[in-house]
Design a protein around this motif. Structure first.
Motif, PDB file in Angstrom:
ATOM      1  N   ASP A 164       0.468  -2.182  12.329  1.00  0.00           N
ATOM      2  CA  ASP A 164       0.222  -1.318  11.169  1.00  0.00           C
ATOM      3  C   ASP A 164       0.797  -1.878   9.871  1.00  0.00           C
ATOM      4  O   ASP A 164       0.444  -1.409   8.790  1.00  0.00           O
ATOM      5  N   THR A 165       1.700  -2.860   9.971  1.00  0.00           N
ATOM      6  CA  THR A 165       2.244  -3.441   8.737  1.00  0.00           C
ATOM      7  C   THR A 165       1.150  -4.073   7.882  1.00  0.00           C
ATOM      8  O   THR A 165       1.347  -4.267   6.682  1.00  0.00           O
ATOM      9  N   SER A 166       0.009  -4.397   8.499  1.00  0.00           N
ATOM     10  CA  SER A 166      -1.095  -4.960   7.714  1.00  0.00           C
ATOM     11  C   SER A 166      -1.585  -3.978   6.655  1.00  0.00           C
ATOM     12  O   SER A 166      -2.177  -4.383   5.645  1.00  0.00           O
ATOM     13  N   LEU A 167      -1.332  -2.677   6.856  1.00  0.00           N
ATOM     14  CA  LEU A 167      -1.754  -1.671   5.879  1.00  0.00           C
ATOM     15  C   LEU A 167      -0.954  -1.757   4.591  1.00  0.00           C
ATOM     16  O   LEU A 167      -1.366  -1.217   3.567  1.00  0.00           O
ATOM     17  N   ALA A 168       0.205  -2.425   4.637  1.00  0.00           N
ATOM     18  CA  ALA A 168       1.029  -2.538   3.436  1.00  0.00           C
ATOM     19  C   ALA A 168       0.341  -3.347   2.350  1.00  0.00           C
ATOM     20  O   ALA A 168       0.755  -3.306   1.185  1.00  0.00           O
ATOM     21  N   SER A 169      -0.728  -4.071   2.700  1.00  0.00           N
ATOM     22  CA  SER A 169      -1.476  -4.818   1.679  1.00  0.00           C
ATOM     23  C   SER A 169      -2.105  -3.877   0.660  1.00  0.00           C
ATOM     24  O   SER A 169      -2.384  -4.286  -0.473  1.00  0.00           O
ATOM     25  N   THR A 170      -2.290  -2.600   1.027  1.00  0.00           N
ATOM     26  CA  THR A 170      -2.894  -1.642   0.090  1.00  0.00           C
ATOM     27  C   THR A 170      -1.964  -1.303  -1.068  1.00  0.00           C
ATOM     28  O   THR A 170      -2.414  -0.776  -2.085  1.00  0.00           O
ATOM     29  N   VAL A 171      -0.666  -1.567  -0.911  1.00  0.00           N
ATOM     30  CA  VAL A 171       0.284  -1.324  -2.002  1.00  0.00           C
ATOM     31  C   VAL A 171       0.812  -2.651  -2.549  1.00  0.00           C
ATOM     32  O   VAL A 171       1.904  -2.714  -3.110  1.00  0.00           O
ATOM     33  N   ALA A 172       0.021  -3.704  -2.373  1.00  0.00           N
ATOM     34  CA  ALA A 172       0.303  -5.030  -2.944  1.00  0.00           C
ATOM     35  C   ALA A 172       1.574  -5.668  -2.398  1.00  0.00           C
ATOM     36  O   ALA A 172       2.183  -6.504  -3.055  1.00  0.00           O
ATOM     37  N   LEU A 173       1.978  -5.280  -1.195  1.00  0.00           N
ATOM     38  CA  LEU A 173       3.132  -5.933  -0.579  1.00  0.00           C
ATOM     39  C   LEU A 173       2.654  -7.228   0.070  1.00  0.00           C
ATOM     40  O   LEU A 173       1.687  -7.209   0.845  1.00  0.00           O
ATOM     41  N   PRO A 174       3.290  -8.359  -0.207  1.00  0.00           N
ATOM     42  CA  PRO A 174       2.779  -9.643   0.267  1.00  0.00           C
ATOM     43  C   PRO A 174       3.072  -9.917   1.741  1.00  0.00           C
ATOM     44  O   PRO A 174       3.775 -10.858   2.089  1.00  0.00           O
ATOM     45  N   GLU A 175       2.536  -9.063   2.618  1.00  0.00           N
ATOM     46  CA  GLU A 175       2.696  -9.325   4.048  1.00  0.00           C
ATOM     47  C   GLU A 175       1.582 -10.273   4.507  1.00  0.00           C
ATOM     48  O   GLU A 175       0.835 -10.804   3.691  1.00  0.00           O
ATOM     49  N   LEU A 176       1.474 -10.476   5.798  1.00  0.00           N
ATOM     50  CA  LEU A 176       0.595 -11.524   6.325  1.00  0.00           C
ATOM     51  C   LEU A 176      -0.864 -11.337   5.912  1.00  0.00           C
ATOM     52  O   LEU A 176      -1.515 -12.289   5.453  1.00  0.00           O
ATOM     53  N   LEU A 177      -1.406 -10.143   6.053  1.00  0.00           N
ATOM     54  CA  LEU A 177      -2.806  -9.925   5.701  1.00  0.00           C
ATOM     55  C   LEU A 177      -3.049 -10.105   4.212  1.00  0.00           C
ATOM     56  O   LEU A 177      -4.068 -10.668   3.799  1.00  0.00           O
ATOM     57  N   LYS A 178      -2.118  -9.639   3.376  1.00  0.00           N
ATOM     58  CA  LYS A 178      -2.265  -9.795   1.923  1.00  0.00           C
ATOM     59  C   LYS A 178      -2.279 -11.264   1.540  1.00  0.00           C
ATOM     60  O   LYS A 178      -3.118 -11.714   0.743  1.00  0.00           O
ATOM     61  N   GLU A 179      -1.364 -12.049   2.112  1.00  0.00           N
ATOM     62  CA  GLU A 179      -1.328 -13.478   1.817  1.00  0.00           C
ATOM     63  C   GLU A 179      -2.608 -14.161   2.300  1.00  0.00           C
ATOM     64  O   GLU A 179      -3.153 -15.041   1.629  1.00  0.00           O
ATOM     65  N   ALA A 180      -3.099 -13.757   3.470  1.00  0.00           N
ATOM     66  CA  ALA A 180      -4.336 -14.350   3.996  1.00  0.00           C
ATOM     67  C   ALA A 180      -5.528 -13.999   3.125  1.00  0.00           C
ATOM     68  O   ALA A 180      -6.393 -14.846   2.863  1.00  0.00           O
ATOM     69  N   THR A 181      -5.578 -12.767   2.656  1.00  0.00           N
ATOM     70  CA  THR A 181      -6.683 -12.345   1.789  1.00  0.00           C
ATOM     71  C   THR A 181      -6.660 -13.098   0.461  1.00  0.00           C
ATOM     72  O   THR A 181      -7.707 -13.539  -0.036  1.00  0.00           O
ATOM     73  N   ASP A 182      -5.467 -13.252  -0.105  1.00  0.00           N
ATOM     74  CA  ASP A 182      -5.345 -14.003  -1.362  1.00  0.00           C
ATOM     75  C   ASP A 182      -5.745 -15.468  -1.169  1.00  0.00           C
ATOM     76  O   ASP A 182      -6.422 -16.059  -2.018  1.00  0.00           O
TER      77      ASP A 182
END
Length: 224
Positions: A164-182
């Motif tokens: 569920d930490t992947s959901l943190a990308s919705t608040v611009a937190l640079p977790e794994l999914l956010k970094e991968a998306t960028d």
């Protein structure tokens, strides 16, 4: 462009790997924070639900039901985007940590409750016959046995928390999914997303196997 160049481009993966590694570290820290805070709070809530005064028990049930029913994403968005309307502004890290801890506490409380109720009532009666105070009975007799019961479902819950930490990308937190998306947007190639998926699997698969091993072990002990 071939299938390998599109989805398994080693050059793109190599360029994106440092960002993915940073995201993995943030994912790990966020998951540990949610678990480390949520589980102890969940134990307290479970004890209040079982042994607290009636109004406190009702509040504990309400808390558990609400945050088990609410999607994690909704809780996260409410904390990060809705609280500023009442003057409470939290950072991405604080919002995500708070959301995951709140939800983890609700699920943990229910797991602890079922574990404690799984201990035969005779354990309490035997401890009372020996003159042990109630809280000593809980700490030295009931909880050690209950913890063994709840380890498999709690471990499974921890796996879900890390996912569920992947959901943190919705608040611009640079977790794994956010970094991968960028990285995917930067390179115009989906390989970083494939890399993130493989990292999630490599990171969480041992925990999944651990759950299965623990369940098998405890099932064997029950049959003895």
């Amino acid at each position: 462009m071939t299938l390998l160049d599109t989805f398994f481009n080693l050059g793109v993966l190599g360029d994106a790997f440092p960002a993915l590694l940073r995201g993995l570290i943030n994912t790990f820290l966020l998951g540990v924070a949610g678990i480390g805070i949520g589980i102890p709070i969940g134990l307290v809530i479970a004890l209040l639900r079982l042994y607290g005064p009636k109004p406190v028990r009702y509040l504990a049930v309400f808390y558990i039901d609400i945050f088990r029913a609410a999607p994690m994403l909704v809780v996260l968005i409410l904390i990060y985007y809705a609280l500023p309307f009442v003057g409470i502004r939290l950072s991405s890290w604080t919002s995500a940590g708070l959301a995951f801890s709140i939800v983890m506490a609700a699920y943990s409380a229910e797991i602890f409750r079922s574990g404690i109720e799984g201990i035969p009532r005779g354990q309490f009666e035997a401890a009372a016959a020996l003159g042990l105070p109630f809280f000593v009975t809980l700490r030295k007799v009931v909880l050690p046995q209950a913890i063994r019961i709840v380890i498999p479902p709690m471990t499974n819950n921890c796996v879900s928390m890390f996912k569920d930490t992947s959901l943190a990308s919705t608040v611009a937190l640079p977790e794994l999914l956010k970094e991968a998306t960028d990285a995917q947007a930067l390179h115009a190639n989906p390989t970083p997303l494939i890399g993130a998926a493989l990292i999630y699997i490599a990171f969480l698969w041992p925990m999944v196997r651990l759950v299965n091993l623990l369940e098998q072990r405890f099932n064997k002990e029950k049959k003895r």
